[in-house]
Design a protein around this motif. Structure first.
Motif, PDB file in Angstrom:
ATOM      1  N   ILE A  36       0.749  -1.265   0.049  1.00  0.00           N
ATOM      2  CA  ILE A  36      -0.009  -0.063   0.068  1.00  0.00           C
ATOM      3  C   ILE A  36       0.864   1.291  -0.004  1.00  0.00           C
ATOM      4  O   ILE A  36       1.952   1.200   0.595  1.00  0.00           O
ATOM      5  CB  ILE A  36      -0.850   0.008   1.153  1.00  0.00           C
ATOM      6  CG1 ILE A  36      -1.843  -1.069   1.371  1.00  0.00           C
ATOM      7  CG2 ILE A  36      -1.575   1.421   1.283  1.00  0.00           C
ATOM      8  CD1 ILE A  36      -2.881  -1.143   0.234  1.00  0.00           C
ATOM      9  N   GLU A  37       0.396   2.232  -0.698  1.00  0.00           N
ATOM     10  CA  GLU A  37       1.303   3.646  -0.689  1.00  0.00           C
ATOM     11  C   GLU A  37       0.408   4.186   0.535  1.00  0.00           C
ATOM     12  O   GLU A  37      -0.802   4.946   0.624  1.00  0.00           O
ATOM     13  CB  GLU A  37       0.933   4.321  -1.884  1.00  0.00           C
ATOM     14  CG  GLU A  37       1.630   5.686  -1.899  1.00  0.00           C
ATOM     15  CD  GLU A  37       1.125   6.544  -3.184  1.00  0.00           C
ATOM     16  OE1 GLU A  37       2.164   7.264  -3.682  1.00  0.00           O
ATOM     17  OE2 GLU A  37       0.065   6.783  -3.477  1.00  0.00           O
ATOM     18  N   VAL A  38       1.214   3.998   1.658  1.00  0.00           N
ATOM     19  CA  VAL A  38       0.657   4.533   2.824  1.00  0.00           C
ATOM     20  C   VAL A  38       0.986   6.051   3.194  1.00  0.00           C
ATOM     21  O   VAL A  38       0.295   6.699   4.006  1.00  0.00           O
ATOM     22  CB  VAL A  38       1.024   3.969   4.305  1.00  0.00           C
ATOM     23  CG1 VAL A  38       0.780   2.570   4.111  1.00  0.00           C
ATOM     24  CG2 VAL A  38       2.651   4.334   4.337  1.00  0.00           C
ATOM     25  N   TYR A  39       1.568   6.773   2.297  1.00  0.00           N
ATOM     26  CA  TYR A  39       1.656   8.162   2.167  1.00  0.00           C
ATOM     27  C   TYR A  39       1.971   8.603   0.907  1.00  0.00           C
ATOM     28  O   TYR A  39       2.723   8.124   0.004  1.00  0.00           O
ATOM     29  CB  TYR A  39       3.155   8.731   3.204  1.00  0.00           C
ATOM     30  CG  TYR A  39       3.528   9.982   2.671  1.00  0.00           C
ATOM     31  CD1 TYR A  39       2.699  11.050   3.490  1.00  0.00           C
ATOM     32  CD2 TYR A  39       4.100  10.572   1.772  1.00  0.00           C
ATOM     33  CE1 TYR A  39       3.003  12.410   3.534  1.00  0.00           C
ATOM     34  CE2 TYR A  39       4.166  12.008   1.538  1.00  0.00           C
ATOM     35  CZ  TYR A  39       3.807  12.795   2.233  1.00  0.00           C
ATOM     36  OH  TYR A  39       3.644  13.994   2.049  1.00  0.00           O
ATOM     37  N   ASN A  40       0.710   9.543   0.449  1.00  0.00           N
ATOM     38  CA  ASN A  40       0.854  10.250  -0.834  1.00  0.00           C
ATOM     39  C   ASN A  40       0.825  11.567  -0.600  1.00  0.00           C
ATOM     40  O   ASN A  40       0.141  12.238   0.254  1.00  0.00           O
ATOM     41  CB  ASN A  40      -0.500   9.794  -1.622  1.00  0.00           C
ATOM     42  CG  ASN A  40      -0.485  10.454  -3.013  1.00  0.00           C
ATOM     43  OD1 ASN A  40      -1.037  11.626  -3.005  1.00  0.00           O
ATOM     44  ND2 ASN A  40      -0.526   9.443  -3.707  1.00  0.00           N
ATOM     45  N   VAL A  44       4.748  -1.337   2.703  1.00  0.00           N
ATOM     46  CA  VAL A  44       4.293   0.011   2.455  1.00  0.00           C
ATOM     47  C   VAL A  44       5.237   0.758   1.567  1.00  0.00           C
ATOM     48  O   VAL A  44       6.424   0.246   1.496  1.00  0.00           O
ATOM     49  CB  VAL A  44       4.199   0.622   3.672  1.00  0.00           C
ATOM     50  CG1 VAL A  44       3.158   0.027   4.794  1.00  0.00           C
ATOM     51  CG2 VAL A  44       5.462   0.860   4.657  1.00  0.00           C
ATOM     52  N   CYS A  45       4.718   1.947   1.043  1.00  0.00           N
ATOM     53  CA  CYS A  45       5.656   2.832   0.619  1.00  0.00           C
ATOM     54  C   CYS A  45       5.327   4.181   0.433  1.00  0.00           C
ATOM     55  O   CYS A  45       4.018   4.324   0.981  1.00  0.00           O
ATOM     56  CB  CYS A  45       5.939   2.225  -0.900  1.00  0.00           C
ATOM     57  SG  CYS A  45       4.381   2.761  -2.146  1.00  0.00           S
ATOM     58  N   SER A  46       5.955   5.123   0.054  1.00  0.00           N
ATOM     59  CA  SER A  46       5.625   6.600   0.073  1.00  0.00           C
ATOM     60  C   SER A  46       5.990   7.068  -1.126  1.00  0.00           C
ATOM     61  O   SER A  46       7.065   6.973  -1.719  1.00  0.00           O
ATOM     62  CB  SER A  46       6.593   6.998   1.228  1.00  0.00           C
ATOM     63  OG  SER A  46       6.469   8.468   1.215  1.00  0.00           O
ATOM     64  N   GLY A  47       5.424   7.975  -1.679  1.00  0.00           N
ATOM     65  CA  GLY A  47       5.639   8.856  -2.899  1.00  0.00           C
ATOM     66  C   GLY A  47       4.825  10.091  -2.938  1.00  0.00           C
ATOM     67  O   GLY A  47       3.874  10.495  -2.232  1.00  0.00           O
ATOM     68  N   GLY A  79       8.469   9.747  -0.828  1.00  0.00           N
ATOM     69  CA  GLY A  79       9.811   8.888  -1.214  1.00  0.00           C
ATOM     70  C   GLY A  79      10.164   7.972  -0.115  1.00  0.00           C
ATOM     71  O   GLY A  79       9.694   7.783   1.053  1.00  0.00           O
ATOM     72  N   ILE A  80      11.316   7.463  -0.370  1.00  0.00           N
ATOM     73  CA  ILE A  80      12.123   6.575   0.463  1.00  0.00           C
ATOM     74  C   ILE A  80      13.517   7.157   0.718  1.00  0.00           C
ATOM     75  O   ILE A  80      14.240   7.655  -0.203  1.00  0.00           O
ATOM     76  CB  ILE A  80      12.116   5.328   0.326  1.00  0.00           C
ATOM     77  CG1 ILE A  80      12.579   4.887  -1.206  1.00  0.00           C
ATOM     78  CG2 ILE A  80      10.399   4.841   0.377  1.00  0.00           C
ATOM     79  CD1 ILE A  80      12.772   3.472  -1.622  1.00  0.00           C
ATOM     80  N   GLU A  81      14.059   6.922   1.962  1.00  0.00           N
ATOM     81  CA  GLU A  81      15.557   7.091   1.999  1.00  0.00           C
ATOM     82  C   GLU A  81      16.002   5.796   2.696  1.00  0.00           C
ATOM     83  O   GLU A  81      15.905   5.155   3.423  1.00  0.00           O
ATOM     84  CB  GLU A  81      15.424   8.300   3.175  1.00  0.00           C
ATOM     85  CG  GLU A  81      16.986   8.614   3.771  1.00  0.00           C
ATOM     86  CD  GLU A  81      17.041   9.906   4.384  1.00  0.00           C
ATOM     87  OE1 GLU A  81      17.173  11.095   4.187  1.00  0.00           O
ATOM     88  OE2 GLU A  81      16.698   9.575   5.532  1.00  0.00           O
ATOM     89  N   THR A  82      17.113   5.762   1.877  1.00  0.00           N
ATOM     90  CA  THR A  82      17.910   4.123   2.211  1.00  0.00           C
ATOM     91  C   THR A  82      19.402   4.361   2.685  1.00  0.00           C
ATOM     92  O   THR A  82      19.762   5.554   2.461  1.00  0.00           O
ATOM     93  CB  THR A  82      17.979   3.420   0.787  1.00  0.00           C
ATOM     94  OG1 THR A  82      18.588   4.077   0.059  1.00  0.00           O
ATOM     95  CG2 THR A  82      16.426   3.176   0.459  1.00  0.00           C
TER      96      THR A  82
END
Length: 219
Positions: free
Chosen positions: A149-153, A175-178, A191-194
């Protein structure tokens, strides 16, 4: 060192709702300290209307990705994704790991609905995340047919995003964010930070499966 990646981005040359050209998008995200973008232009009736054979318009669909990749240079990662919508629904699905050749051979991906389409995508080992699942007019997908799920849009409000996170937890989904970038006002909201660089689709899919990232969320 940390690395930042945008996972939800639309270009002005492909997505009808996009307003910024690929070359400018790269410039803007580099200025914001990002290390890469997954281009997720709309693969939907809005993009291909009124053409019923999008497989014959793959070069058009890939134009934003290809132009962005060309503009990026060697120090910025650009990967191909898509935001898929089937006919007869308002649901959108972010697909990661996409390869150019698949789009030429897949036929019209808007025709098969979730179960059949997702089997086709999973057979290619792609990953599917339902985008903004609590935006008005959206129907939550069967959790068994998606990876996450995109939990942050970046275009959703806090309440919608919190509902998405709760639903992901209830169903044990990734989960992911975009940012859901369409215009400059959507710039670098998510987005994401790795801890390690993402250089290709294999890196991206491995990191998403392991959830080896921190979500970027800007309200």
């Amino acid at each position: 060192m940390k690395y930042k990646y945008e996972l939800h981005c639309h270009t002005g040359c492909v997505s009808q709702c996009g307003r910024v050209q690929p070359e400018e998008i790269v410039k803007l995200y580099k200025e914001k300290g990002y290390n890469g973008i997954v281009v997720t232009d709309h693969y939907s009736p809005l993009t291909f209307r009124p053409n019923w054979c999008p497989q014959k318009q793959v070069d058009f669909y890939l134009d934003g990705y290809r132009r962005m990749k060309k503009a990026a240079g060697e120090d910025f990662t650009v990967l191909l994704g898509m935001e898929l919508r089937h006919y007869g629904t308002a649901n959108d699905y972010l697909v990661y790991g996409v390869e150019d050749d698949f789009l030429y051979s897949a036929g019209n991906l808007m025709v098969p609905w979730e179960k059949k389409a997702f089997k086709m995508l999973h057979d290619r080992r792609y990953m599917i995340f339902q985008a903004h699942p609590f935006r008005p007019g959206i129907r939550r997908c069967n959790p068994e047919l998606i990876d996450g799920i995109e939990v942050y849009n970046g275009k959703c409000n806090r309440k919608e995003n919190e509902k998405a996170m709760n639903w992901a937890r209830e169903n044990n989904l990734l989960v992911c964010s975009g940012s859901d970038f369409h215009t400059i006002k959507n710039l670098a909201l998510g987005g994401i930070e790795t801890d390690e660089p993402i250089n290709n689709n294999d890196d991206l899919l491995r990191i998403l499966k392991a959830q080896a990232f921190e979500r970027i969320e800007v309200y």
